[in-house]
Design a protein around this motif. Sequence first.
Motif, PDB file in Angstrom:
ATOM      1  N   GLU A 112       0.822  -1.202   0.000  1.00 21.75           N
ATOM      2  CA  GLU A 112       0.000   0.000   0.000  1.00 21.75           C
ATOM      3  C   GLU A 112       0.864   1.263   0.000  1.00 21.75           C
ATOM      4  N   GLU A 113       1.954   1.233   0.757  1.00 20.74           N
ATOM      5  CA  GLU A 113       2.859   2.380   0.772  1.00 20.74           C
ATOM      6  C   GLU A 113       3.476   2.612  -0.599  1.00 20.74           C
ATOM      7  N   VAL A 118       3.589   5.591  -5.814  1.00 18.86           N
ATOM      8  CA  VAL A 118       3.465   5.590  -7.274  1.00 18.86           C
ATOM      9  C   VAL A 118       2.398   6.596  -7.712  1.00 18.86           C
ATOM     10  N   ARG A 119       1.259   6.566  -7.043  1.00 16.03           N
ATOM     11  CA  ARG A 119       0.172   7.488  -7.415  1.00 16.03           C
ATOM     12  C   ARG A 119       0.555   8.941  -7.123  1.00 16.03           C
ATOM     13  N   ALA A 147      -1.048  -0.176  -9.408  1.00  9.67           N
ATOM     14  CA  ALA A 147      -0.823   1.270  -9.288  1.00  9.67           C
ATOM     15  C   ALA A 147       0.032   1.777 -10.448  1.00  9.67           C
ATOM     16  N   CYS A 148       1.028   0.979 -10.850  1.00  4.71           N
ATOM     17  CA  CYS A 148       1.878   1.391 -11.963  1.00  4.71           C
ATOM     18  C   CYS A 148       1.073   1.485 -13.256  1.00  4.71           C
ATOM     19  N   GLU A 150      -2.034   2.225 -13.491  1.00  2.00           N
ATOM     20  CA  GLU A 150      -2.905   3.409 -13.383  1.00  2.00           C
ATOM     21  C   GLU A 150      -2.227   4.671 -13.890  1.00  2.00           C
ATOM     22  N   VAL A 151      -0.928   4.803 -13.605  1.00  2.00           N
ATOM     23  CA  VAL A 151      -0.231   6.040 -13.973  1.00  2.00           C
ATOM     24  C   VAL A 151       0.641   5.866 -15.213  1.00  2.00           C
ATOM     25  N   GLY A 152       0.614   4.669 -15.808  1.00  2.00           N
ATOM     26  CA  GLY A 152       1.393   4.425 -17.019  1.00  2.00           C
ATOM     27  C   GLY A 152       2.865   4.182 -16.777  1.00  2.00           C
ATOM     28  N   ALA A 153       3.232   3.751 -15.554  1.00  2.00           N
ATOM     29  CA  ALA A 153       4.632   3.494 -15.226  1.00  2.00           C
ATOM     30  C   ALA A 153       4.993   2.044 -15.503  1.00  2.00           C
ATOM     31  N   LEU A 154       6.241   1.811 -15.870  1.00  2.00           N
ATOM     32  CA  LEU A 154       6.773   0.456 -15.986  1.00  2.00           C
ATOM     33  C   LEU A 154       7.310   0.019 -14.626  1.00  2.00           C
TER      34      LEU A 154
END
Length: 408
Positions: A112-113, A118-119, A147-148, A150-154
């Motif tokens: 969760e942290e 990430v968000r 979460a990644c 959701e924001v488009g992160a790899l």
Amino acid sequence: MTPGPVEVDPRVLRALSYPILGQFDPEFTVLMNETSELLRHLFRTENRRAYPVDGTSRSGIEAALVSLIEPGDRVLVPIFGRFGHLLYEITERCGATVIAIEREWGGVFSPEELAEAVRRERPDLVAVVHGETSTGRMQPLDGVGDACREVGALLVVDAVATIGGVPVETDAWQLDAVVGGTQKCLSIPSGMAPLTYNDRAERKLLARKRIERGLRTAGGPEGGPEAWERQAAAVIRSNYLDLSQLQDYWSPARLNHHTEMTSMLYALREGVRIALSEGLEARFARHELHGSALAAGLAAMGLELYGDPASKLPVVACVTIPDGIDGERVRAMLLHGFGVEIAGSFGPLKGKIWRIGTMGFSCRRTNVLHTLGALEATLLRCGYRLPPGEAVQAALDVYERSGAGAGV
């Protein structure tokens, strides 16, 4: 009995002695294809891309990061030990804007942290260690991939210490790129870094490759010098560690990128075959059992296990060196008197803990019992007061309760 390198499986040593084949010999390319398929099973993935990078584990980590990070990208690196700092250094060298979040050594982050970070930070890429051998901790990853996305992160994961010893769920955890190691739970010599990555990661590779090809065309990009400079910065800087080229070497195209490490490929193929023939669930249970037996024996000696027990890495026991005991003297006595090698640690833990590995072929009952007996005798010799004989008995109790009996 270190956290790597560990004893090499005899079958792997035998495979290393096989005659050399040419890298494009049809028989050898069949072995390459077989190895890729075996790695997909090991990483528990349906990814098209699964192959080794020639070099130690760090070569695989660098290949993933240098290929996926463009200068100026925002990269989030959670740090809870020595190898988190390594990821920070590599990403910084890639020209990234690095956002570090740190946890005191001995603990990890909750999923969760990590998801919240990430968000909040909205990075382009997250680079995280799964099994931190410097502190003996394992970072939970389930849910971080959501979460990644959701924001488009790899999401890039260092699974060097965990692959083949504890579950690494590439697809289920939505990991975009995962790098493993050979010299730890797979019991293969150091020299190859198996990795896998998905279509999301490959799209970024191919986009950077298209930019490079565009720069090679006459006239260069439209927009003048600034556009040229901006696009040139996006080109993958390494040739040897360029995954966009390596994947072509490992594809039917057989790009003549480098000369494959023939004997190491034999070793990797055999080591992964051994892991899969044992059965991954059975293999994970074996590592858990022997790690638990070792931990029980250490506790019975009155030794304190370092770190948060909730995040213990099953394949490494970190032991707080007792007050008044010279940790290096103990290690030397174990090595020269009993033929047992254990490790110290790094940075703020240097001289404060021992690290004992239960990995791969080294992870067996006879080794655990011998190590406990040797450590007990050595500590007594060094003046540490402990209840003689209790360590081995405590480990035997664990084996008896598990139903392992006299098995290995």
